[in-house]
Design a protein around this motif. Structure first.
Motif, mmCIF file in Angstrom:
data_model
loop_
_atom_site.group_PDB
_atom_site.id
_atom_site.type_symbol
_atom_site.label_atom_id
_atom_site.label_comp_id
_atom_site.label_asym_id
_atom_site.label_seq_id
_atom_site.Cartn_x
_atom_site.Cartn_y
_atom_site.Cartn_z
ATOM 1 N N TYR A 196 -2.139 7.064 -2.163
ATOM 2 C CA TYR A 196 -2.378 5.758 -1.549
ATOM 3 C C TYR A 196 -2.372 4.662 -2.623
ATOM 4 C CZ TYR A 196 -4.451 1.978 1.110
ATOM 5 O OH TYR A 196 -4.673 0.766 1.710
ATOM 6 N N VAL A 197 -3.013 4.944 -3.751
ATOM 7 C CA VAL A 197 -3.034 3.974 -4.848
ATOM 8 C C VAL A 197 -1.603 3.719 -5.330
ATOM 9 C CG1 VAL A 197 -3.771 3.583 -7.237
ATOM 10 C CG2 VAL A 197 -5.389 4.491 -5.573
ATOM 11 N N LEU A 198 -0.839 4.775 -5.475
ATOM 12 C CA LEU A 198 0.555 4.620 -5.901
ATOM 13 C C LEU A 198 1.360 3.799 -4.904
ATOM 14 C CD1 LEU A 198 1.524 8.075 -7.386
ATOM 15 C CD2 LEU A 198 1.710 5.860 -8.500
ATOM 16 N N ASP A 199 1.170 4.056 -3.644
ATOM 17 C CA ASP A 199 1.933 3.355 -2.613
ATOM 18 C C ASP A 199 1.555 1.878 -2.510
ATOM 19 O OD1 ASP A 199 3.253 5.687 -1.994
ATOM 20 O OD2 ASP A 199 1.962 6.173 -0.281
ATOM 21 N N ASN A 200 0.286 1.551 -2.746
ATOM 22 C CA ASN A 200 -0.188 0.194 -2.486
ATOM 23 C C ASN A 200 -0.499 -0.633 -3.726
ATOM 24 O OD1 ASN A 200 -0.542 0.082 0.593
ATOM 25 N ND2 ASN A 200 -1.409 2.048 0.005
ATOM 26 N N TYR A 201 -0.716 0.005 -4.864
ATOM 27 C CA TYR A 201 -1.117 -0.735 -6.055
ATOM 28 C C TYR A 201 -0.229 -0.481 -7.266
ATOM 29 C CZ TYR A 201 -5.430 -1.688 -3.511
ATOM 30 O OH TYR A 201 -6.349 -2.111 -2.587
ATOM 31 N N ASP A 202 0.842 0.270 -7.105
ATOM 32 C CA ASP A 202 1.678 0.573 -8.269
ATOM 33 C C ASP A 202 2.304 -0.687 -8.860
ATOM 34 O OD1 ASP A 202 3.518 0.222 -6.157
ATOM 35 O OD2 ASP A 202 4.990 1.517 -7.172
ATOM 36 N N TRP A 203 2.503 -1.700 -8.061
ATOM 37 C CA TRP A 203 3.101 -2.944 -8.551
ATOM 38 C C TRP A 203 2.215 -3.605 -9.605
ATOM 39 C CZ3 TRP A 203 0.491 -7.548 -7.838
ATOM 40 C CH2 TRP A 203 -0.556 -7.527 -6.909
ATOM 41 N N ILE A 204 0.902 -3.469 -9.462
ATOM 42 C CA ILE A 204 -0.015 -4.041 -10.450
ATOM 43 C C ILE A 204 0.145 -3.307 -11.780
ATOM 44 C CG2 ILE A 204 -2.455 -4.335 -11.075
ATOM 45 C CD1 ILE A 204 -3.045 -4.648 -8.077
ATOM 46 N N GLN A 231 -13.127 -6.393 -6.951
ATOM 47 C CA GLN A 231 -12.113 -5.705 -6.168
ATOM 48 C C GLN A 231 -11.474 -4.593 -6.984
ATOM 49 O OE1 GLN A 231 -9.463 -8.913 -5.170
ATOM 50 N NE2 GLN A 231 -10.493 -9.264 -3.217
ATOM 51 N N PHE A 232 -10.961 -3.608 -6.269
ATOM 52 C CA PHE A 232 -10.322 -2.478 -6.920
ATOM 53 C C PHE A 232 -9.125 -2.923 -7.747
ATOM 54 C CE2 PHE A 232 -7.056 0.839 -6.958
ATOM 55 C CZ PHE A 232 -7.748 1.836 -7.628
ATOM 56 N N GLU A 234 -7.216 1.573 3.426
ATOM 57 C CA GLU A 234 -7.815 0.641 2.467
ATOM 58 C C GLU A 234 -9.341 0.769 2.468
ATOM 59 O OE1 GLU A 234 -7.785 -2.174 -0.518
ATOM 60 O OE2 GLU A 234 -6.023 -1.262 0.416
ATOM 61 N N GLU A 235 -9.898 1.097 3.607
ATOM 62 C CA GLU A 235 -11.353 1.180 3.721
ATOM 63 C C GLU A 235 -11.927 2.470 3.141
ATOM 64 O OE1 GLU A 235 -9.376 0.291 6.462
ATOM 65 O OE2 GLU A 235 -9.788 -1.813 6.035
ATOM 66 N N ASN A 236 -11.127 3.547 3.071
ATOM 67 C CA ASN A 236 -11.708 4.820 2.652
ATOM 68 C C ASN A 236 -11.068 5.457 1.421
ATOM 69 O OD1 ASN A 236 -9.305 5.944 3.544
ATOM 70 N ND2 ASN A 236 -10.228 7.151 5.162
ATOM 71 N N PHE A 237 -10.063 4.837 0.820
ATOM 72 C CA PHE A 237 -9.374 5.518 -0.280
ATOM 73 C C PHE A 237 -10.267 5.717 -1.507
ATOM 74 C CE2 PHE A 237 -8.529 1.230 -1.751
ATOM 75 C CZ PHE A 237 -8.399 1.344 -3.123
#
Length: 186
Positions: free
Chosen positions: A22-30, A70-71, A5-8
């Motif tokens: 990483y974005v797909l794994d953690n933010y795809d729900w948005i 925020q991202f 989260e700190e470096n993506f």
């Protein structure tokens, strides 16, 4: 290198492909939630829109400013505007569709009208926060798709003035969008 989260974002700016994973794994729900909300009746466009959102994030990550928000809020804004683009694209395709290729006995205008009304409502909601003159400029530039020279000759405003008003209007819309996003979190 391990993406966290700190470096993506830094890694994405350095074009490390693992960062988009990483974005797909953690933010795809948005992305999926917004796309399904806005393109619920255009299922055949949803996957393409999601891919375009990811491409837009990849190619425009430089425009993300961590100090301004925020991202996930930035990602939500990118996704919403991509959905609006897809609605416009769908409406244009309806205009130029060959009638001989259709297997419909009666033209189904209900879906087209619903899409057009939704798009108009969303655009209206965004633009209602602007002054009437600025709202008119946005409508001419983005809805009527007129070019700056035509708008300049029509309104009597210089190109620079139009660009400045559009820029200020975009900034106002962005700030209001961020404010609404933060209220939704509460």
């Amino acid at each position: 290198m391990r993406i966290t989260e700190e470096n993506f974002i830094i890694q994405m700016k350095m074009r490390n492909e693992k960062s988009i994973d990483y974005v797909l794994d953690n933010y795809d729900w948005i992305i999926k939630a917004i796309v399904k909300k806005h393109l619920y009746n255009l299922e055949n466009f949803q996957d393409e829109c999601i891919n375009d959102v990811l491409l837009a994030v990849w190619y425009n990550i430089e425009s993300f400013d961590e100090d301004r928000g925020q991202f996930k809020n930035w990602l939500a804004g990118v996704t919403k505007f991509k959905c609006l683009d897809y609605k416009r694209k769908y409406l244009k395709e309806l205009l130029y569709e060959n009638i001989d290729d259709l297997n419909i006995s009666v033209e189904d205008t209900a879906n087209k009208e619903i899409m057009k009304n939704e798009l108009n409502d969303e655009v209206e909601d965004l633009l209602n926060n602007l002054k009437d003159d600025d709202k008119s400029l946005f409508m001419k530039l983005y809805v009527e798709e007129k070019n700056i020279d035509d708008i300049s000759s029509e309104t009597g405003l210089k190109r620079e003035v139009i660009y400045n008003r559009i820029s200020r209007g975009k900034n106002k819309i962005r700030s209001l969008f961020r404010l609404n996003e933060s209220r939704c979190k509460l």
